[in-house]
Design an enzyme around this catalytic site. Sequence first.
Site, PDB file in Angstrom:
ATOM      1  N   ASP A 200       0.714  -0.957   0.059  1.00  0.00           N
ATOM      2  CA  ASP A 200      -0.352   0.150  -0.116  1.00  0.00           C
ATOM      3  C   ASP A 200       0.774   1.558  -0.338  1.00  0.00           C
ATOM      4  OD1 ASP A 200      -2.393   1.971   0.722  1.00  0.00           O
ATOM      5  OD2 ASP A 200      -1.566   1.643   2.845  1.00  0.00           O
ATOM      6  N   ASP A 202      -0.506   5.257   0.775  1.00  0.00           N
ATOM      7  CA  ASP A 202      -0.751   5.913   1.664  1.00  0.00           C
ATOM      8  C   ASP A 202      -0.120   5.423   3.191  1.00  0.00           C
ATOM      9  OD1 ASP A 202      -1.714   7.635  -0.476  1.00  0.00           O
ATOM     10  OD2 ASP A 202      -3.113   7.940   0.124  1.00  0.00           O
TER      11      ASP A 202
END
Length: 415
Positions: A200, A202
Amino acid sequence: MNASPLAAEPLPAAQPRTADERTLLVKVFGKDRPGITAGLFATLAGFGVDVIDIEQVVTRGRITLCALVTPPHAPGAEGGLRATVHRWAEEQKLQAEILSGIGDNRPRREGRSHVTVLGNPLTASAVSALTSRITAAGGNIDRVFRLAKYPVTAVELAVSGVATEELRAELAQEAAAQRVDVAVVAAGLERRAKRLIVMDVDSTLIQDEVIELFAAHAGCEEQVAEVTAAAMRGELDFAESLRARVALLAGLDASVTEKVRAEVRFTPGARTLIRTLQRLGFQVAVVSGGFTQVTDHLVEQLGLDFAAANTLEVVDGKFTGRVVGEIVDRAGKARWLARFAEQAKVPLQQTVAIGDGANDLDMLNAAGLGVAFNAKPVVREAADTAVNVPFLDTVLYLLGITREEVEAADGLPIE
């Protein structure tokens, strides 16, 4: 024509040792210095013994060296071996102990796992609690090895006698109570064969939420942050929340993208993690509920192999408040993991996924190893393992890579 060396007659197969064969355990310990191991085996060599096993550890300048050997073949020579070893040890200012016994080490039992423990600090009470749980579950600790002493203390325990899933469940609750991170993975070649890592972006690869950086320039950061937090906790449908947040960016000049890229802050250890993985031949990918306007730049900066993210629509140089194309949501991240694995020719079981939010859960569960990184409670509870220290490169320890190996690799070029 000369025969190829590969075609030479094979050596006769070694005969397996019997369980009732006599053996000697030779143990020396004391202040470490170069030449101790060579000196001990030079002493033993004079008696023609065979070496069955060797263990050596050095802690704070103190060495403990153990050699499991056969007794001397010559009749009556064992007494001479014992006297000679003790005399050599005394000359070296070491202590020696020689124990008679039967057979080799007991074979490790079925149900083998690697248990990695991360602590900052790692307290004696935490180690006591975790090792007691292993024993209570029917496991045996076969070996312990330190992986790192900073930025966290990381140790790895080789455990046998209990199924990996059972051991993981047993230790999860204790790890939370002791405020340490514990990863339990099955032993075997698969652990070393994971060749694709998907992260991922963020709050995982970077410290920021990209949409909030854009929102700050649009004057709606607070509104966007509230919706983002609810979505990451799993309280809102991600696709619906994404559209609601993006709508607040309508009319913002797209040239702000350059400013947002400059504002992005990497998570501590992110560059080290990626650099080390690339040196090991791993393929590295990112999949994000954020935007290609930023992830494309990360691909260039870090030399990533694959990337997927949402794309903000731009018309006449301004954001329209809409996204175009397939939305990368919770289910979408898992689909992209599978696509990346197919492109990389890596089985899903040999992938690692890292994420922090509820929209990462499908991806974490689909990967061979899912790592919840500083994640929300719902994610920590569902993932294979959780890391709750702010250093992304600690994921390397879960793969059995030591801090010393990371530092040594930093002097090598990336293939």
